[in-house]
Design an enzyme around this catalytic site. Structure first.
Site, PDB file in Angstrom:
ATOM      1  N   SER A  70       3.279   7.027   3.284  1.00 50.39           N
ATOM      2  CA  SER A  70       4.470   6.266   2.913  1.00 50.39           C
ATOM      3  C   SER A  70       5.559   6.230   3.983  1.00 50.39           C
ATOM      4  O   SER A  70       6.485   5.428   3.886  1.00 50.39           O
ATOM      5  CB  SER A  70       5.069   6.824   1.626  1.00 50.39           C
ATOM      6  OG  SER A  70       4.215   6.588   0.546  1.00 50.39           O
ATOM      7  N   LYS A  73       6.266   2.956   5.425  1.00 45.02           N
ATOM      8  CA  LYS A  73       7.092   1.963   4.737  1.00 45.02           C
ATOM      9  C   LYS A  73       8.405   1.699   5.464  1.00 45.02           C
ATOM     10  O   LYS A  73       8.992   0.625   5.324  1.00 45.02           O
ATOM     11  CB  LYS A  73       7.378   2.443   3.299  1.00 45.02           C
ATOM     12  CG  LYS A  73       6.126   2.567   2.439  1.00 45.02           C
ATOM     13  CD  LYS A  73       6.428   3.266   1.114  1.00 45.02           C
ATOM     14  CE  LYS A  73       5.172   3.463   0.278  1.00 45.02           C
ATOM     15  NZ  LYS A  73       5.449   4.250  -0.954  1.00 45.02           N
ATOM     16  N   TYR A 197      -1.379  -3.185   2.951  1.00 43.07           N
ATOM     17  CA  TYR A 197      -0.707  -1.960   2.492  1.00 43.07           C
ATOM     18  C   TYR A 197      -1.554  -0.711   2.758  1.00 43.07           C
ATOM     19  O   TYR A 197      -1.069   0.281   3.309  1.00 43.07           O
ATOM     20  CB  TYR A 197      -0.379  -2.091   1.008  1.00 43.07           C
ATOM     21  CG  TYR A 197       0.246  -0.855   0.422  1.00 43.07           C
ATOM     22  CD1 TYR A 197       1.572  -0.530   0.700  1.00 43.07           C
ATOM     23  CD2 TYR A 197      -0.496  -0.001  -0.392  1.00 43.07           C
ATOM     24  CE1 TYR A 197       2.149   0.622   0.171  1.00 43.07           C
ATOM     25  CE2 TYR A 197       0.086   1.144  -0.924  1.00 43.07           C
ATOM     26  CZ  TYR A 197       1.395   1.455  -0.642  1.00 43.07           C
ATOM     27  OH  TYR A 197       1.963   2.594  -1.162  1.00 43.07           O
ATOM     28  N   TYR A 249      11.198   9.577  -3.251  1.00 40.83           N
ATOM     29  CA  TYR A 249      10.814   9.322  -4.644  1.00 40.83           C
ATOM     30  C   TYR A 249      11.846   9.942  -5.588  1.00 40.83           C
ATOM     31  O   TYR A 249      13.044   9.806  -5.358  1.00 40.83           O
ATOM     32  CB  TYR A 249       9.394   9.859  -4.920  1.00 40.83           C
ATOM     33  CG  TYR A 249       8.394   9.347  -3.925  1.00 40.83           C
ATOM     34  CD1 TYR A 249       8.197   7.964  -3.784  1.00 40.83           C
ATOM     35  CD2 TYR A 249       7.660  10.199  -3.107  1.00 40.83           C
ATOM     36  CE1 TYR A 249       7.284   7.475  -2.858  1.00 40.83           C
ATOM     37  CE2 TYR A 249       6.744   9.707  -2.193  1.00 40.83           C
ATOM     38  CZ  TYR A 249       6.561   8.350  -2.075  1.00 40.83           C
ATOM     39  OH  TYR A 249       5.665   7.871  -1.174  1.00 40.83           O
ATOM     40  N   VAL A 267       2.714  11.180   1.400  1.00 38.24           N
ATOM     41  CA  VAL A 267       1.887  12.062   0.597  1.00 38.24           C
ATOM     42  C   VAL A 267       0.905  12.870   1.468  1.00 38.24           C
ATOM     43  O   VAL A 267       0.309  13.842   1.021  1.00 38.24           O
ATOM     44  CB  VAL A 267       1.176  11.232  -0.495  1.00 38.24           C
ATOM     45  CG1 VAL A 267      -0.013  10.494   0.101  1.00 38.24           C
ATOM     46  CG2 VAL A 267       0.764  12.082  -1.663  1.00 38.24           C
TER      47      VAL A 267
END
Lengths: 315, 315, 315, 315
Positions: A70, A73, A197, A249, A267
């Site tokens: 992530s 991103k 993705y 998160y 992660v």
């Protein structure tokens, strides 16, 4: 603020941190939803700091590539802002999600519009936005080139095993993408969007590469090592703001409270953090805490912030 | 970062902001859930800046008292941290709420533990925590004295009309308190806790007083005007972190993105913001945006941040 | 209860109903999420009653096939109970859903276990359960044969255009299936399960066929026309109970209140209802109400129940 | 349907049931949220049946009064329908709630309109509706008189200890009422409405009284013992429909599936059930199952339904 002293001090600080954390290596829970992540040794630990002045500090497994997941991103968001500017906020929100990172509940409640670009749904939507005018393959190539450019390192590659594995078993992300599609919220075929993705999440980078790639965010939008102007000063600040409020998160508030620096976790156990005006930091330790963020990585950053006095909430 | 120039510059900047916003005075929706707030003239606008160096800048209705409402939660949180330290986080979370500011849903989902000390439920819980060993009346007196001490101003008072009105019609807050009580999450009788909560929300302050009261957060925990050490450097940072991630209800992400400074808004139209190391700022304009935060107040702070270069996400 | 008189009476009643509803034909909103459903003429209306004594009454387009969609879930549930017995309730709940029929929220909240077998997620799970030991193609064949057996009619077929269309664009169902898979709640590959689900929903039947197929539920588990014993008396009652509490999505309570008979609706505009001990009824009118159930179909059943005195809540 | 044989049979059946359940007396969890309920002996068990023909059958503690709690909601709903007719459905829904019986989540999601009259919020709203033109005291008197009239028994009273206890500690209901008030959904002061609600829930009745009071619902709206016409045939059916779909909180589907009769449970361990055209049944056993309904009471009704063949989903 107590300013960190020159080079020897920062090196001493991260050496100390590594030494203090060594007895705890292996703590936390390694992500196991895909085999390629599950078989990483939980006892790895690496950390790299690149200052805006160009000094680089490393400790542990700082030169070992890991799956950034992530953290990628941040890079696709940067690309999306470059291509579409502030218009992206019509498609993706920028509020903390207030629930588990892959929660589908908020998504339904809000008619398929993701809360922010750092939850999975939001990042999938960002992949969809930057697909305009591209094939998935072209776009994946562009993302890799962009990250290489940011880090000034041609050796950064995608781990295709990881990408394949996510494609085969990333049921929740497949669900999220189809769910958004059912609300008419994706412009491209679900498989194309997920293809992009899953591949950008599968980028493999070392702490050193990652710290360099994030340096533009610490330095007002321009990478001081290469002189590349990546984004405007204002945009760098705004990406930092998003990392601070949404980067971890449902543990974003906790990270802001304890560490006080913008950061984005993955992660795979990596965290990229930014001390504006000072340095870019990357840390990697695969064991995760209850929020899905690196347990020792968060702790290492908290220790670093405490010892250097780095905090955006200073002085 | 482009540093703001000395005194004349900051005054010129806020004069400019006031001039630019003048045609828009009255925009937004004045809170109308209690009559005392509803009858405030929507066209008021005031702003005050107090720098860590001690200079004060004012524009518009900066000396007119208004109901600070939820801004008071910063002061009761500070008291609670002083009395109970980090133990308060066993009772209240510190994550952004991700939904409307008085939402009861998250509260049920999480067994009556409020997400953070700045949503209503969380602030009610904080009132409950600091009630230990006090009567409500004593505690209300203590809170008033604390705010007077922070602002170094003995003229700060509670508007008892507002407090009475909230007591009579604050159904949602009464619901929240009883709901937490039903989960065994309040230590004191509901009426005592709400008595404290409604009274501290009814504090009436001017922008100048508010900016002074928040100055310790901009200056590492010590008020440079009075020399009072209020909290440690670390605690000041942490309170700022909470304001940044949770200070504007479901518009916290938006405020962080656009303004880039920790701040806390109140439904009376006030916002207290902090530029760490630089200044404390208070702005007041009663019309609210869709998130329940001052519409023009947010805009004024965005303009101020843009023109001074103040941002925690700098340089 | 006022018992309906013999044949002429029931025919007169449904003729009356048809006449009264004729001016309203076309009301409601035809399902448009797949083109094959969207292009059905909204003014169709058909109704058929088959009594436990074997008389058949028809009016309007009672012999025109339409897409039965979710009504098929009654048949797959019956198959699943036959294959796995009461064990299926470890995998699927039997409580009303209390929210929109394809809601994914409840599903997440309950860890991927669907609330009941008549919401989409639950029916997908049922398809998965009955796939054990079969290829999708075999199972689809078995379902068709089962429905033909129930209705004693070899002409019942699947509309493959509809099935293909759902396969291509049924994003929300694809999301639901992947979501359950991500919780480890599906035993078979998502595409296999959805293949079965999309095909049984694409069964095309007439009102007459549907009324006959449901007759076993009105007659204690045995079809009195054919003498086929389909399920036990107790199981027939239980399926009726599920239809009453869960058969009309979030309008189940409303249907029970107004009509008072167990029934199952489909987005194609059909409803199959059961008057235990009396008759099985099928009605078709494509325009849907806000709950996604046939608007005039529900009304026709309400009128029928009022005029015949049929209600499980009698006397 | 296999009809139950005359008197001796029904008595034998409930004697059997009592005998079979005797070893399990004490199972389940007695409600403990108020002391008056908590100190009831969990091993009580009573059952009474009153047939539409006027026979009465009893077993166990059928003549011992217990707190009927939520069963009283059937009586206040009946009063509200009498006073306001179908207009009440503009204020209260009639769909199963799909979540815990005192959940506040759905209430917020739906803007303060309760899902149905049998969840706490809905019953509080019903109390508010029937308060029009009355003082709380008058209305409480009217409710008591109405229940006495239904049961034809002047000895029915409210247990004021229970009412007082709920008033003092019913935090969640106080929360619900204030929450609805905050949405403008209550017409009368919160304390008045809750005063009525807490008192009607505190009605103490025996199984015999309760079975008689519900007999009008089994007999088309008229009590065959007294000849009193209480409601129309249609209204009796509709109240039965509401009991079937919503009468057991989040266990309503389960009860319909297993028992197949309309019923309403109370947290005091009572259940009133209706076999339309046959009988009214009351059972009492204080231990509750996970849904908050009487564990052995539900089981006794399941056994009764199985042995008599009574089921609305028959034949």
């Amino acid at each position: 603020m107590r300013e960190p002293k020159p080079q020897e001090d920062l090196q001493a600080i991260i050496d100390d941190i590594y030494r203090e954390l060594t007895p705890r290596l292996g703590e936390g829970k390694v992500a196991d939803y895909i085999p390629q992540l599950a078989r990483v040794d939980a006892r790895h630990f690496g950390m790299a700091i690149v200052t805006t002045g160009g000094e680089v500090y490393r400790v542990g497994d700082a030169e070992m590539p890991f799956s950034i997941q992530s953290i990628s991103k941040v890079f696709t968001l940067t690309l999306a802002l470059g291509k579409h500017g502030e218009n992206i906020w019509n498609r993706v929100g920028r509020e903390p999600s207030g629930s588990a990172f892959n929660s589908i509940v908020q998504l339904e409640h809000e008619g398929g519009k993701p809360r922010n670009p750092f939850i999975n749904a939001g990042a999938i939507r960002i992949s969809d936005l930057i697909l305009a005018g591209h094939t998935p393959k072209e776009l994946i190539g562009e993302i890799v080139r962009f990250v290489r450019y940011l880090a000034d390192d041609e050796n950064i590659v995608i781990d295709h095993e990881v990408a394949r594995s996510e494609t085969a078993t990333g049921y929740r992300n497949i669900a999220l993408a189809n769910f958004m599609r059912s609300f008419g919220r994706l412009d491209h075929p679900v498989e194309h969007v997920l293809g992009v993705y899953f591949h950008h999440c599968a980028l493999a980078m070392t702490c050193s590469q990652l710290a360099k790639a994030g340096l533009f965010l610490a330095a007002g939008g321009t990478n001081p090592l290469t002189g590349h102007s990546v984004v405007s000063r204002q945009r760098a600040r705004r990406i930092n703001a998003l990392m601070l409020t949404c980067g971890h998160y449902d543990g974003s508030g906790d990270f802001a409270y304890r560490v006080g620096l913008p950061g984005k976790s993955g992660v795979g156990g990596g965290i990229m953090a930014v001390a504006p005006g000072k340095a870019s930091i990357a840390v990697w330790s695969p064991g995760l805490n209850d929020y899905g963020n690196s347990l020792l990585g968060s702790l290492a950053l908290e220790m670093l912030a405490a010892r250097t006095g780095w905090s955006v909430f200073g002085p």
